[in-house]
Design an enzyme around this catalytic site. Structure first.
Site, PDB file in Angstrom:
ATOM      1  N   ASN A 184       0.852  -1.186   0.000  1.00  0.00           N
ATOM      2  CA  ASN A 184       0.000   0.000   0.000  1.00  0.00           C
ATOM      3  C   ASN A 184       0.890   1.239   0.000  1.00  0.00           C
ATOM      4  O   ASN A 184       1.920   1.295   0.699  1.00  0.00           O
ATOM      5  CB  ASN A 184      -1.014  -0.003   1.139  1.00  0.00           C
ATOM      6  CG  ASN A 184      -0.444  -0.203   2.521  1.00  0.00           C
ATOM      7  OD1 ASN A 184       0.599  -0.814   2.692  1.00  0.00           O
ATOM      8  ND2 ASN A 184      -1.140   0.316   3.519  1.00  0.00           N
ATOM      9  N   CYS A 236      -3.978   0.384  -2.623  1.00  0.00           N
ATOM     10  CA  CYS A 236      -3.798  -0.832  -1.831  1.00  0.00           C
ATOM     11  C   CYS A 236      -2.667  -1.693  -2.388  1.00  0.00           C
ATOM     12  O   CYS A 236      -2.315  -1.612  -3.576  1.00  0.00           O
ATOM     13  CB  CYS A 236      -5.067  -1.660  -1.843  1.00  0.00           C
ATOM     14  SG  CYS A 236      -6.473  -0.919  -1.009  1.00  0.00           S
ATOM     15  N   GLU A 238      -2.675  -4.940  -2.975  1.00  0.00           N
ATOM     16  CA  GLU A 238      -3.073  -5.929  -3.981  1.00  0.00           C
ATOM     17  C   GLU A 238      -3.108  -5.315  -5.367  1.00  0.00           C
ATOM     18  O   GLU A 238      -2.636  -5.897  -6.348  1.00  0.00           O
ATOM     19  CB  GLU A 238      -4.455  -6.496  -3.638  1.00  0.00           C
ATOM     20  CG  GLU A 238      -4.526  -7.237  -2.312  1.00  0.00           C
ATOM     21  CD  GLU A 238      -4.856  -6.337  -1.127  1.00  0.00           C
ATOM     22  OE1 GLU A 238      -4.492  -5.137  -1.141  1.00  0.00           O
ATOM     23  OE2 GLU A 238      -5.485  -6.833  -0.179  1.00  0.00           O
ATOM     24  N   CYS A 287      -9.831  -5.564   0.267  1.00  0.00           N
ATOM     25  CA  CYS A 287     -11.020  -4.719   0.132  1.00  0.00           C
ATOM     26  C   CYS A 287     -11.775  -5.079  -1.151  1.00  0.00           C
ATOM     27  O   CYS A 287     -11.251  -5.777  -2.030  1.00  0.00           O
ATOM     28  CB  CYS A 287     -10.632  -3.239   0.135  1.00  0.00           C
ATOM     29  SG  CYS A 287      -9.966  -2.643  -1.432  1.00  0.00           S
TER      30      CYS A 287
END
Ligand code: THU
Length: 139
Positions: free
Chosen positions: A53, A64, A66, A95
């Site tokens: 992040n 983020c 990911e 998320c």
């Protein structure tokens, strides 16, 4: 992309992925939330792409871990994900926005959620994001 079964990866690939996520977490830039996240993607080409992040003083611009990893993979010309690991202090789950972005390049892949104590929870992308929107819904 759709598939009926969760893809399987080797024990070695799994371990390398978990290690990469937690090592990447060290590079998280999270001065505002203090919630460091590291992600690692095992791509179809066998490479592992990591992401963290990256926050911003203009909070809404933060990204983020990911999605950082997905964008790194795609930027490298690779578009298929076999597994994902996410490392946080408490085993937090991706998320909704990250689930959707992962689904663009994944079938029902394994998702490993780790905490800093070495606990691992394994789930799958379609468990986290059932009935997701995909290209087949576009006219
Ligand atoms: N965060 C991630 O990196 N991945 C997620 O899936 C959830 C949240 C980050 C965003 C922000 O920098 C911090 O965690 C707190 O929300």
């Amino acid at each position: 992309m759709h598939s009926d079964s969760v893809s399987s990866i080797s024990t070695r690939q799994r371990q390398d992925l978990l290690t990469a996520a937690c090592e990447a977490r060290q590079h998280a830039y999270a001065p505002y939330s203090s919630y460091a996240v590291g992600a690692a993607i095992l791509a179809k080409n066998g490479a592992i792409y990591t992401g963290v992040n990256v926050e911003n003083a203009s909070y809404g611009l933060s990204i983020c871990a990911e999605r950082s990893a997905v964008f790194k993979m795609v930027s490298d010309g690779v578009r298929e994900i076999l597994a994902v690991a996410v490392c946080t202090e408490n085993g937090g789950s991706p998320c909704g926005a990250c689930r959707q972005v992962l689904a663009e390049f994944s079938a029902d892949i394994p998702v490993f959620l780790l905490d800093i104590h070495g606990n691992v929870r394994e789930t799958t992308l379609y468990t986290l994001l059932p009935d997701h929107f995909g290209p087949e819904h576009l006219p």
